[in-house]
Design a protein around this motif. Structure first.
Motif, PDB file in Angstrom:
ATOM      1  N   PHE A  45       0.842  -1.192   0.000  1.00  0.00           N
ATOM      2  CA  PHE A  45       0.000   0.000   0.000  1.00  0.00           C
ATOM      3  C   PHE A  45       0.877   1.242   0.000  1.00  0.00           C
ATOM      4  CE2 PHE A  45      -2.401  -3.360   2.060  1.00  0.00           C
ATOM      5  CZ  PHE A  45      -3.654  -3.275   1.455  1.00  0.00           C
ATOM      6  N   ARG A  46       0.522   2.204  -0.829  1.00  0.00           N
ATOM      7  CA  ARG A  46       1.240   3.466  -0.863  1.00  0.00           C
ATOM      8  C   ARG A  46       0.837   4.306   0.345  1.00  0.00           C
ATOM      9  NH1 ARG A  46       0.680   7.364  -5.988  1.00  0.00           N
ATOM     10  NH2 ARG A  46       1.205   5.396  -7.045  1.00  0.00           N
ATOM     11  N   LEU A  47       1.821   4.770   1.103  1.00  0.00           N
ATOM     12  CA  LEU A  47       1.527   5.477   2.346  1.00  0.00           C
ATOM     13  C   LEU A  47       0.814   6.800   2.112  1.00  0.00           C
ATOM     14  CD1 LEU A  47       4.659   4.860   4.607  1.00  0.00           C
ATOM     15  CD2 LEU A  47       2.591   3.496   4.308  1.00  0.00           C
ATOM     16  N   SER A  48       1.024   7.426   0.969  1.00  0.00           N
ATOM     17  CA  SER A  48       0.350   8.702   0.706  1.00  0.00           C
ATOM     18  C   SER A  48      -1.154   8.539   0.546  1.00  0.00           C
ATOM     19  CB  SER A  48       0.929   9.348  -0.549  1.00  0.00           C
ATOM     20  OG  SER A  48       0.731   8.518  -1.689  1.00  0.00           O
ATOM     21  N   ARG A  49      -1.629   7.310   0.370  1.00  0.00           N
ATOM     22  CA  ARG A  49      -3.066   7.069   0.225  1.00  0.00           C
ATOM     23  C   ARG A  49      -3.705   6.553   1.508  1.00  0.00           C
ATOM     24  NH1 ARG A  49      -2.567   4.325  -5.742  1.00  0.00           N
ATOM     25  NH2 ARG A  49      -2.239   6.274  -6.882  1.00  0.00           N
ATOM     26  N   VAL A  50      -2.917   6.459   2.555  1.00  0.00           N
ATOM     27  CA  VAL A  50      -3.475   6.104   3.860  1.00  0.00           C
ATOM     28  C   VAL A  50      -4.176   7.336   4.431  1.00  0.00           C
ATOM     29  CG1 VAL A  50      -2.927   5.408   6.210  1.00  0.00           C
ATOM     30  CG2 VAL A  50      -1.756   4.320   4.283  1.00  0.00           C
ATOM     31  N   GLN A  51      -5.410   7.170   4.828  1.00  0.00           N
ATOM     32  CA  GLN A  51      -6.222   8.284   5.316  1.00  0.00           C
ATOM     33  C   GLN A  51      -6.377   8.205   6.839  1.00  0.00           C
ATOM     34  OE1 GLN A  51      -7.587  10.509   2.693  1.00  0.00           O
ATOM     35  NE2 GLN A  51      -6.003   9.252   1.715  1.00  0.00           N
ATOM     36  N   GLY A  52      -6.153   9.327   7.513  1.00  0.00           N
ATOM     37  CA  GLY A  52      -6.353   9.359   8.955  1.00  0.00           C
ATOM     38  C   GLY A  52      -5.237   8.655   9.711  1.00  0.00           C
ATOM     39  N   ASP A  53      -5.567   8.246  10.937  1.00  0.00           N
ATOM     40  CA  ASP A  53      -4.574   7.638  11.816  1.00  0.00           C
ATOM     41  C   ASP A  53      -4.390   6.147  11.529  1.00  0.00           C
ATOM     42  OD1 ASP A  53      -4.267  10.066  13.102  1.00  0.00           O
ATOM     43  OD2 ASP A  53      -5.815   9.618  14.604  1.00  0.00           O
ATOM     44  N   VAL A  54      -3.197   5.670  11.820  1.00  0.00           N
ATOM     45  CA  VAL A  54      -2.886   4.243  11.741  1.00  0.00           C
ATOM     46  C   VAL A  54      -2.985   3.678  13.146  1.00  0.00           C
ATOM     47  CG1 VAL A  54      -1.135   2.523  11.194  1.00  0.00           C
ATOM     48  CG2 VAL A  54      -1.376   4.557   9.754  1.00  0.00           C
TER      49      VAL A  54
END
Length: 328
Positions: free
Chosen positions: A203-212
Motif C-alpha cells: 500500500f502506498r503510504l500517501s493514500r493512507v487516510q487518517g490515523d494508523v
C-alpha cells in the motif's frame, strides 16, 4: 522514527558511501555521530544491528568484507555502483522542477549533520573518494503514516487504517500484518499480509487516510523468509498487489541496470552484440508494469524468456522509436 535516529542513519550512510575501505563496527562507532552516546559495547552493537537492518529494509545495499587477509573482523561499506543514479539529462523545465523540489524538501538540520559527518571522517583519516561526484541524495518528507507503520514493523504488530485506492474517493478499512516499509521511485510503501484478502499486498503510504491504529500483541507478526520487499513493490506495478509470480530470464550489461539486478539471481554470463553481461533470473508479478520498467533501460537489458514479456518490451521500445507510427 526519532530525529536523533534519523540523523544517525544519515550519518551512517554517508560514512559507508564516502569510503572505499571496509569500516569495522568499532571504527564506525568512533567516527559516526550518534554512536558515541551508547552506554556500553552491548548497547552499541544492538543499536548498530538495528540500523543495518533498517538500511537494508530501505533498499540501501551494504557490502560486507575485509580490506586485507590480515584484518581480524569484517567491515562495511556502500558501493557507489549500486547506490548512485546514472547520468541524467533534464530539459529546462524539468531542471527547474528539480531545483524547486530541492529547495522545498531540503532539511537544514540533516544537511548540517551530513557535512559534520564528512568533516569527522576526513579528520579520522578515512579515505574519501573525491574523484567521483557525490551521488544524488534525495530529501523527501515522509508521509504522516510512515512513523506508525515503521513502529508497527519494529514491534511486530498488526495495523488498521483507512485506504483510498487510485482514482477513487472511497475509503476502505484495511487490516494488515506489516513486514516492512520501503521507498520506491520517490514514494513510500508498506508491504505485508492483508487479513481482509488473506494475501500479500503493498500500500502506498500517501493514500493512507487518517490515523494508523496498532492492534494485537507485540511480536505476533513475523516477516516470511525469502521475501524481498523492494522487489515486491517494484514488480507490483500498482499500489496493491494481487498477481501470482512467474519467472523471467534477462540479460543485463555489466555495470548497468542496478535496479533490475537488485533481488535477481545471476545464473550465468553472456555476450550480446559484443557487450559482456550477466544472465539473471527474477520474479515477475505484474508483466505489463515489468515490461515498462525494462523498456526504460533501453539496450542495457534484454528479455530472454518468456516470449510474451520480450514482445511487450519490444512494442514499448518501438512506440518510443516511432511515435504515432505503424508498429506492425
Amino acid at each position: 522514527m526519532s530525529t536523533a535516529r534519523a540523523e544517525r542513519l544519515v550519518n551512517l550512510v554517508l560514512a559507508l558511501l564516502s569510503t572505499r575501505q571496509y569500516l569495522t563496527a568499532e571504527r564506525i562507532r568512533a567516527i559516526v555521530p550518534g554512536y558515541a552516546d551508547a552506554p556500553s559495547d552491548e548497547a552499541f552493537f544492538r543499536m548498530f544491528e538495528r540500523d543495518k537492518m533498517e538500511l537494508r529494509e530501505l533498499g540501501i545495499p551494504m557490502e560486507t568484507g575485509r580490506n586485507s587477509s590480515f584484518d581480524p573482523v569484517d567491515g562495511y561499506r556502500i558501493a557507489r555502483r549500486d547506490y548512485e543514479l546514472g547520468e541524467i539529462e533534464l530539459a529546462p523545465d524539468e531542471a527547474a522542477a528539480v531545483g524547486l523540489a530541492v529547495r522545498l524538501w531540503d532539511s537544514p538540520e540533516l544537511t548540517g549533520q551530513a557535512e559534520a559527518a564528512l568533516v569527522k571522517l576526513r579528520a579520522a583519516g578515512v579515505e574519501v573518494d573525491q574523484q567521483v561526484p557525490a551521488p544524488v541524495q534525495p530529501r523527501v518528507r515522509a508521509d504522516a503514516s510512515f512513523g506508525p507503520m515503521l513502529s508497527a514493523v519494529q514491534q511486530g504488530r498488526a495495523v488498521q487504517f483507512d485506504y483510498r485506492r487510485s482514482g477513487s474517493p472511497e475509503r476502505r478499512t484495511r487490516t494488515l500484518e506489516p513486514w516492512g516499509v520501503v521507498s520506491w521511485r520517490g514514494r513510500w510503501y508498506v508491504v505485508g499480509h492483508d487479513r481482509d484478502r488473506n494475501a500479500p499486498r503493498c500500500f502506498r503510504l500517501s493514500r493512507v487516510q487518517g490515523d494508523v491504529k496498532l492492534i494485537g500483541r507485540a511480536g505476533a507478526v513475523q516477516r516470511p523468509d525469502g521475501v524481498n520487499l523492494l522487489d515486491f513493490v517494484a514488480a507490483s506495478g500498482e499500489p496493491e498487489f494481487d498477481a501470482p509470480a512467474s519467472k523471467a530470464r534477462l540479460w543485463v550489461a555489466d555495470g548497468k541496470a542496478a535496479g533490475i539486478r537488485r533481488g535477481a539471481r545471476v545464473i550465468g554470463r553472456r555476450t550480446v552484440a559484443g557487450i559482456e553481461g550477466d544472465e539473471i533470473e527474477r520474479n515477475v508479478y505484474y508483466p505489463d508494469s515489468m515490461a515498462k520498467w525494462i523498456a526504460g533501460y533501453g539496450p542495457d537489458v534484454l528479455v530472454l524468456e518468456p516470449d510474451v514479456l520480450a514482445k511487450a518490451v519490444h512494442e514499448r521500445l518501438s512506440a518510443l522509436a516511432h511515435p504515432g507510427g505503424d508498429r506492425r
